[in-house]
Design a protein around this motif. Structure first.
Motif, PDB file in Angstrom:
ATOM      1  N   ALA A 236       0.842  -1.199  -0.035  1.00  0.00           N
ATOM      2  CA  ALA A 236       0.066  -0.081  -0.023  1.00  0.00           C
ATOM      3  C   ALA A 236       0.810   1.293  -0.033  1.00  0.00           C
ATOM      4  O   ALA A 236       0.641   2.299  -0.768  1.00  0.00           O
TER       5      ALA A 236
ATOM      6  N   ASP B  73       4.076   1.921  -7.745  1.00  0.00           N
ATOM      7  CA  ASP B  73       3.395   1.085  -8.720  1.00  0.00           C
ATOM      8  C   ASP B  73       4.077   0.248  -9.652  1.00  0.00           C
ATOM      9  O   ASP B  73       3.691  -0.718 -10.471  1.00  0.00           O
TER      10      ASP B  73
ATOM     11  N   VAL C 245      -4.949   1.371  -2.928  1.00  0.00           N
ATOM     12  CA  VAL C 245      -4.908   1.253  -4.270  1.00  0.00           C
ATOM     13  C   VAL C 245      -5.798   2.134  -4.929  1.00  0.00           C
ATOM     14  O   VAL C 245      -5.680   2.521  -6.374  1.00  0.00           O
TER      15      VAL C 245
ATOM     16  N   SER D 103      -4.387   4.536  -7.953  1.00  0.00           N
ATOM     17  CA  SER D 103      -5.030   4.386  -8.976  1.00  0.00           C
ATOM     18  C   SER D 103      -5.341   5.749  -9.781  1.00  0.00           C
ATOM     19  O   SER D 103      -5.112   6.337 -10.943  1.00  0.00           O
TER      20      SER D 103
ATOM     21  N   GLN E 142       5.250  -3.348  -8.941  1.00  0.00           N
ATOM     22  CA  GLN E 142       4.254  -4.124  -8.727  1.00  0.00           C
ATOM     23  C   GLN E 142       4.506  -5.288  -9.881  1.00  0.00           C
ATOM     24  O   GLN E 142       4.839  -4.851 -10.929  1.00  0.00           O
TER      25      GLN E 142
END
Length: 163
Positions: free
Chosen positions: A65, A70, A143, A147, A73
């Motif tokens: 988190a 990102d 998330v 995003s 990932q």
């Protein structure tokens, strides 16, 4: 203002990294304690297993988190890398809309279920499960926010550096 926000953001990321590191150190310490107690003192300490599991769950969701960016990932983007940059942008936007949208859609249920778990406790230390799994709620919120932030970056003129 932007420089102040960037400095505050870096401080928050550093604090999140330190917290994740501290959780990892505690898991390691509990693991070593468990080994020493089992093989030297001949005493099985069940609480060390439970602490390790709870901290491991927290560590995974906390790090994903707040610590792991990102770009780091795991993604299955072998086909996307072969596309021209405008199509890569479209694929990234679609991915963010789908993932962020699904987490946003599920967020009320996630929060409600975590709140429901106050009734249940862990078997050894009797920790409330809403505290144990609160990390997933934080992860789900992160998330959605990440995003949204990435979608904002992809909508701006310098979008190529965010692919």
């Amino acid at each position: 203002m932007n420089r102040t926000f960037a400095a505050a953001w870096q401080l928050a990321v550093r604090a999140a990294s330190l917290i994740a590191s501290a959780m990892f150190a505690c898991v390691f310490a509990a693991f070593i304690y468990k080994i020493v107690m089992r093989y030297i003192a001949h005493d099985a300490v069940a609480w060390a297993d439970e602490v390790s599991v709870v901290l491991f769950v927290w560590m995974i969701f906390w790090a994903n988190a707040f610590v792991v960016p990102d770009r780091r990932q795991i993604r299955f983007d072998l086909v996307v890398r072969l596309l021209p940059p405008p199509w890569q942008r479209a694929a990234a936007i679609a991915r963010l809309v789908i993932i962020g949208g699904l987490f946003l859609w599920a967020l009320p249920g996630v929060i409600d279920y975590i709140a429901f778990l106050w009734r249940e406790r862990t078997p050894v230390l009797s920790l409330r499960l809403d505290f144990v799994y609160a990390c997933f709620g934080l992860f789900a919120i992160a998330v959605v926010v990440r995003s949204g932030m990435e979608l904002y970056q992809l909508a701006r003129p310098g979008w190529r550096q965010h692919i």
